[in-house]
Design an enzyme around this catalytic site. Structure first.
Site, mmCIF file in Angstrom:
data_model
loop_
_atom_site.group_PDB
_atom_site.id
_atom_site.type_symbol
_atom_site.label_atom_id
_atom_site.label_comp_id
_atom_site.label_asym_id
_atom_site.label_seq_id
_atom_site.Cartn_x
_atom_site.Cartn_y
_atom_site.Cartn_z
ATOM 1 N N HIS A 1 0.450 8.371 -1.281
ATOM 2 C CA HIS A 1 -0.578 7.951 -1.205
ATOM 3 C C HIS A 1 -0.836 7.186 -0.040
ATOM 4 C CE1 HIS A 1 -4.021 5.039 -2.347
ATOM 5 N NE2 HIS A 1 -4.165 5.762 -3.307
ATOM 6 N N PRO A 2 -2.142 7.147 0.409
ATOM 7 C CA PRO A 2 -2.356 6.585 1.677
ATOM 8 C C PRO A 2 -1.883 5.052 2.020
ATOM 9 C CG PRO A 2 -4.297 7.649 1.161
ATOM 10 C CD PRO A 2 -3.522 7.741 0.003
ATOM 11 N N VAL A 3 -1.564 4.110 0.964
ATOM 12 C CA VAL A 3 -1.064 3.018 1.223
ATOM 13 C C VAL A 3 0.319 3.015 1.244
ATOM 14 C CG1 VAL A 3 -3.242 1.628 0.611
ATOM 15 C CG2 VAL A 3 -1.368 2.163 -1.130
ATOM 16 N N LYS A 4 0.761 4.002 0.928
ATOM 17 C CA LYS A 4 2.615 3.975 0.942
ATOM 18 C C LYS A 4 3.243 3.875 2.141
ATOM 19 C CE LYS A 4 2.988 3.897 -3.747
ATOM 20 N NZ LYS A 4 1.694 4.261 -4.321
ATOM 21 N N ILE A 5 4.391 4.054 2.258
ATOM 22 C CA ILE A 5 5.397 4.010 3.576
ATOM 23 C C ILE A 5 4.673 5.049 4.624
ATOM 24 C CG2 ILE A 5 7.296 3.813 4.554
ATOM 25 C CD1 ILE A 5 6.699 1.578 2.589
#
Length: 382
Positions: free
Chosen positions: A185-189
């Site tokens: 997901h875009p906020v992941k690493i």
């Protein structure tokens, strides 16, 4: 507004997606196995199966382990709902193991007690899903030893933790588990827009998960119940789903994987700096574990429960995009209807009343971090 997390998209990421757009394959092409190979190499897993989300990865992992009606899956109550919902998709029951007061991860001591009681009652779970909250690995040696003792399978929900390490192994090496799952997901690493992978050392599990992500269909004559009618032939040999990831997403994920170590190093630098800057404030800093390198997906502080909402709203009013991870799963209406109630898992519930995720992402500057700390200090002392 300084968000709690944000993707880092560079020209090489754009170029990788454009290359796919100009190619012959937008899906089911060469970008997917290339992405899978990069994930396998980074984690030390023998096999990686890419899908359209970590939720899908959890589902096919459960299905590959034959979780079904009459079975039970245990997980942490302090997680996103997907860690539990994957069992319900398979028709299985769900239960929870309360969390460690320092790390907020599934507590091995509480797990041992619950397994002992379940064994006596003849009600052992089939699968345990420890969740590496914020990017910090659970104590997988302890959990793995208990799983082996009681004959339970283990799926690591490592959605927050790609690039982290447990001892001398990368998270995802599956030394103490059957399967590990990552999110992009875009906020992941790293991000693939939307996407996930399930990694394993077991070739048979990998093969089945790959089949399940595409309707349970095979084109391999050796797996068919009767000879193929012609070169076009395929057979659906079990019920699967359309969980395929596109080549567009896979190309983005592959490009991002080249910067995985840099991203994790930057997140650790920022987390260490937060520890120094916040050390004198009346907050509880995130727990750490010896021998564990967190991927630092999230940096969570804990504040006085009596002022929790006031501080949370005050930070947002000051332009700090804080968030809360997570509402305990057993308190969701769906799970309350299954019989769970407030008070069932007090440590996870206590964490919920105190936790605030403050901004942390690789492109964050020290000046932005100072602004976050200043705003938090102002709220705490107001």
């Amino acid at each position: 507004m300084i968000p709690y997390g944000r993707q880092d998209i560079r020209q090489e990421d754009v170029d990788s997606v454009v290359e796919v757009l100009q190619s012959d394959f937008l899906t089911q092409g060469p970008a997917v196995p290339a992405f899978e190979a990069a994930v396998a190499k980074a984690t030390g897993a023998a096999h990686a199966v890419a899908v359209n989300s970590a939720t899908s990865a959890l589902h096919i992992a459960c299905a590959a382990l034959d979780l079904g009606p009459g079975d039970t899956l245990w997980t942490s109550p302090n997680t996103f709902v997907a860690s539990a919902n994957c069992a319900r998709y398979c028709g299985a029951a769900v239960d929870f193991v309360d969390t460690d007061p320092v790390t907020a991860n599934l507590c091995p001591g509480r797990l041992e007690d619950k397994l002992r009681k379940a064994d006596r009652a003849g009600q052992l779970p089939k699968v345990i899903v420890p969740v590496h909250l914020t990017g910090l690995s659970c104590d997988m040696a302890a959990i793995g030893a208990l799983a082996r003792k009681y004959g339970v399978r283990v799926i690591e929900d490592a959605s927050h933790a790609i690039g982290g390490r447990y001892g001398d192994k990368a998270v995802g090496a599956c030394e103490h588990s059957d399967i590990a799952v990552f999110s992009y997901h875009p906020v992941k690493i790293v991000t693939s827009g939307e996407g996930g992978t399930a990694v394993t050392q077991d070739a048979a599990l990998a093969h089945r998960m790959a089949r399940l992500r595409s309707h349970g269909i095979t084109r391999d004559p050796a797996e068919m119940t009767h000879p193929p009618d012609g070169p076009w032939y395929y057979q659906m040999i079990e019920l699967g789903w359309n969980y395929r990831i596109t080549d567009l997403c896979a190309a983005l994920g592959h490009a991002q994987m080249a910067r995985l170590d840099d991203y994790v190093a930057r997140r650790n630098t920022l987390a260490d700096r937060y520890d120094r800057l916040l050390g004198d404030l009346p907050v509880t800093l995130p727990g750490r574990s010896d021998g564990v390198l967190s991927a630092w997906h999230l940096y969570v502080v804990r504040v006085d429960a009596a002022r929790h909402r006031e501080i949370f709203e005050g930070l947002r009013a000051r332009g700090i995009g804080v968030n809360l991870h997570y509402i305990p799963v057993h308190l969701q209406p769906y799970y309350r209807a299954l019989g769970f109630a407030p008070g069932d898992f007090p440590e996870a519930e206590r964490y919920y009343t105190e936790a605030i995720s403050i901004p942390l992402y690789p492109a964050m500057t020290e000046a932005m971090q100072d602004e976050v700390v200043g705003a938090l200090a102002a709220e705490l002392t107001s």
